[in-house]
Design a protein around this motif. Structure first.
Motif, PDB file in Angstrom:
ATOM      1  N   SER A 115     -37.542 -45.930 -16.009  1.00  0.00           N
ATOM      2  CA  SER A 115     -37.821 -47.199 -16.686  1.00  0.00           C
ATOM      3  C   SER A 115     -38.456 -48.219 -15.750  1.00  0.00           C
ATOM      4  CB  SER A 115     -36.535 -47.777 -17.274  1.00  0.00           C
ATOM      5  OG  SER A 115     -36.070 -46.947 -18.307  1.00  0.00           O
ATOM      6  N   GLU A 116     -37.924 -48.351 -14.552  1.00  0.00           N
ATOM      7  CA  GLU A 116     -38.475 -49.324 -13.608  1.00  0.00           C
ATOM      8  C   GLU A 116     -39.874 -48.922 -13.153  1.00  0.00           C
ATOM      9  OE1 GLU A 116     -35.349 -49.496 -10.695  1.00  0.00           O
ATOM     10  OE2 GLU A 116     -34.097 -50.764 -11.984  1.00  0.00           O
ATOM     11  N   PHE A 117     -40.103 -47.633 -12.989  1.00  0.00           N
ATOM     12  CA  PHE A 117     -41.430 -47.145 -12.628  1.00  0.00           C
ATOM     13  C   PHE A 117     -42.435 -47.486 -13.733  1.00  0.00           C
ATOM     14  CE2 PHE A 117     -44.437 -43.429 -12.253  1.00  0.00           C
ATOM     15  CZ  PHE A 117     -45.042 -43.836 -11.084  1.00  0.00           C
ATOM     16  N   LEU A 118     -42.069 -47.238 -14.976  1.00  0.00           N
ATOM     17  CA  LEU A 118     -42.956 -47.562 -16.096  1.00  0.00           C
ATOM     18  C   LEU A 118     -43.222 -49.060 -16.172  1.00  0.00           C
ATOM     19  CD1 LEU A 118     -41.533 -45.066 -18.705  1.00  0.00           C
ATOM     20  CD2 LEU A 118     -43.888 -45.085 -17.816  1.00  0.00           C
ATOM     21  N   ALA A 119     -42.209 -49.875 -15.931  1.00  0.00           N
ATOM     22  CA  ALA A 119     -42.401 -51.333 -15.951  1.00  0.00           C
ATOM     23  C   ALA A 119     -43.334 -51.770 -14.836  1.00  0.00           C
ATOM     24  CB  ALA A 119     -41.056 -52.039 -15.837  1.00  0.00           C
TER      25      ALA A 119
END
Length: 154
Positions: A115-119
């Motif tokens: 999730s943090e990578f996608l954000a």
């Protein structure tokens, strides 16, 4: 190179080639402006980036790294479907499965790796609904599997 691929490289990663399915499925399925990925494993050059259960054999940090690799593999499959990652208008949903030791309860932290990578890569377009599920075992004894749903424009 697309703006998204440039951000991926700036983050220190490279978009891989699309992995060959390990069973009877296709990497993506398109339905209108939505693309569904099959579950992606943390495969690098045809081999698992890690194996074992999180909380027993694999640390939370290493499992989160595996979740990022799963996302990269999903993005490679999406690129093969649409030709350009800049066509993604929204990361809609992420589902993460974590091969968990019987007392492990931090699946949500592991899937934060995805999730943090996608954000970071997609910024506002990277905000998504999500599930993080603990399971007894995953294919090839990998610690994490991730699937995604994205919206695209032509």
């Amino acid at each position: 190179m697309s703006a998204i691929e440039q951000r991926i490289e700036e983050a220190g990663y490279t978009l891989p080639a699309v992995g060959k399915p390990l069973a009877a499925y296709v990497p993506t399925m398109r339905d209108g402006d939505s693309i569904y990925t099959s579950g992606q494993l943390p495969m690098v050059d045809g081999k698992p980036a890690g194996t074992g259960k999180v909380g027993q054999d694999v640390s939370v940090e290493d499992a989160a790294d595996c979740a990022r690799i799963c996302v990269l593999n999903a993005l490679a499959a999406i690129k093969a479907e649409v030709g350009d990652l800049d066509k993604i208008t929204q990361i809609t949903k992420v589902v993460g499965f974590v091969s968990s030791a019987s007392d492990f309860d931090q699946q949500h932290i592991v899937i934060n790796g995805a999730s943090e990578f996608l954000a970071d890569i997609f910024q506002e377009k990277g905000q998504h609904a999500r599930s993080a599920v603990g399971v007894a075992m995953l294919p090839m004894n990998v610690p994490v599997e991730v699937e995604m749903i994205v919206k695209v424009q032509d």
